[in-house]
Design an enzyme around this catalytic site. Structure first.
Site, short mmCIF file in Angstrom:
data_model
loop_
_atom_site.label_atom_id
_atom_site.label_comp_id
_atom_site.label_asym_id
_atom_site.label_seq_id
_atom_site.Cartn_x
_atom_site.Cartn_y
_atom_site.Cartn_z
N ASN A 41 0.95 -0.97 0.10
CA ASN A 41 0.17 0.01 -0.03
C ASN A 41 0.90 1.26 -0.13
O ASN A 41 1.93 1.14 0.76
CB ASN A 41 -0.82 -0.12 1.16
CG ASN A 41 -0.52 -0.18 2.50
OD1 ASN A 41 0.65 -0.90 2.68
ND2 ASN A 41 -1.14 0.60 3.56
N ILE A 42 0.51 2.25 -0.79
CA ILE A 42 1.18 3.41 -0.96
C ILE A 42 0.06 4.63 -0.53
O ILE A 42 -0.95 4.95 -1.42
CB ILE A 42 1.80 3.67 -2.37
CG1 ILE A 42 2.77 2.21 -2.67
CG2 ILE A 42 2.52 4.89 -2.39
CD1 ILE A 42 3.13 2.36 -4.10
N GLU A 43 0.44 5.18 0.36
CA GLU A 43 -0.81 6.32 0.72
C GLU A 43 -0.05 7.90 0.11
O GLU A 43 1.17 7.97 0.19
CB GLU A 43 -0.79 6.39 2.16
CG GLU A 43 -1.62 5.34 2.81
CD GLU A 43 -1.63 5.12 4.12
OE1 GLU A 43 -2.38 4.31 4.75
OE2 GLU A 43 -1.36 6.11 4.75
N CYS A 52 -3.97 0.82 -2.76
CA CYS A 52 -3.65 -0.55 -1.83
C CYS A 52 -2.93 -1.37 -2.45
O CYS A 52 -2.35 -1.31 -3.61
CB CYS A 52 -5.35 -1.38 -1.94
SG CYS A 52 -6.61 -0.17 -1.32
N GLU A 54 -3.27 -4.49 -3.32
CA GLU A 54 -3.66 -5.26 -4.54
C GLU A 54 -3.71 -4.41 -5.77
O GLU A 54 -3.28 -5.10 -6.80
CB GLU A 54 -5.14 -5.66 -4.14
CG GLU A 54 -5.27 -6.62 -3.11
CD GLU A 54 -5.57 -5.86 -1.80
OE1 GLU A 54 -5.93 -6.43 -0.77
OE2 GLU A 54 -5.06 -4.75 -1.53
#
Length: 132
Positions: A41-43, A52, A54
């Site tokens: 995940n990368i915010e 996300c 996936e």
């Protein structure tokens, strides 16, 4: 065979960038080419926008030239038998079959295996959008 997916998802999770939720997650996909595509995940500051795990793995699969998901493993650092969110379920369904296995993992390995139909029993695909 699924152990390699678990390890790829767990290793991808280590690279997470989640300064806003502090919820590390990882995913790994086996494409029809036999290769494993992993993501974390990368915010971003416009949270909850971001990727996300996936979604990141699917993007890597597409860039790698594969178009079909044969198997998936997902993991989150603070949750046992983590499942994909609704948006990721739809994204996975776009490239998977109804009986594609999805392995739900904890820090030690696969806890449970379900199918895409188990995760999304009334999924629809592109055929629903076709002009009739």
């Amino acid at each position: 065979m699924s152990q390699d997916l678990f390890e790829a998802a767990r290793n991808a999770m280590k690279n997470h960038y989640s300064p806003y939720s502090d919820f590390p997650s990882g995913a790994a996909i086996r494409g029809e080419d036999g290769k494993i595509y992993a993501g974390c995940n990368i915010e971003v500051a416009s949270y909850p926008e971001g990727w996300c795990a996936e979604t990141t793995a699917i993007g890597c699969m597409i860039v790698g030239g594969a178009r079909k998901i044969l198997e998936v493993a997902v993991i989150a650092e603070r949750t046992d038998d983590f499942t994909p969110c609704g948006g990721c379920r739809q994204r996975l369904a776009e490239f998977a079959d109804h009986d594609t296995p999805v392995h739900l993992c904890d820090r030690n390995g696969i806890v449970k295996t379900v199918t895409m139909t188990d995760l999304m029993p009334f999924a629809f695909g592109g055929e629903a959008l076709a002009d009739r």
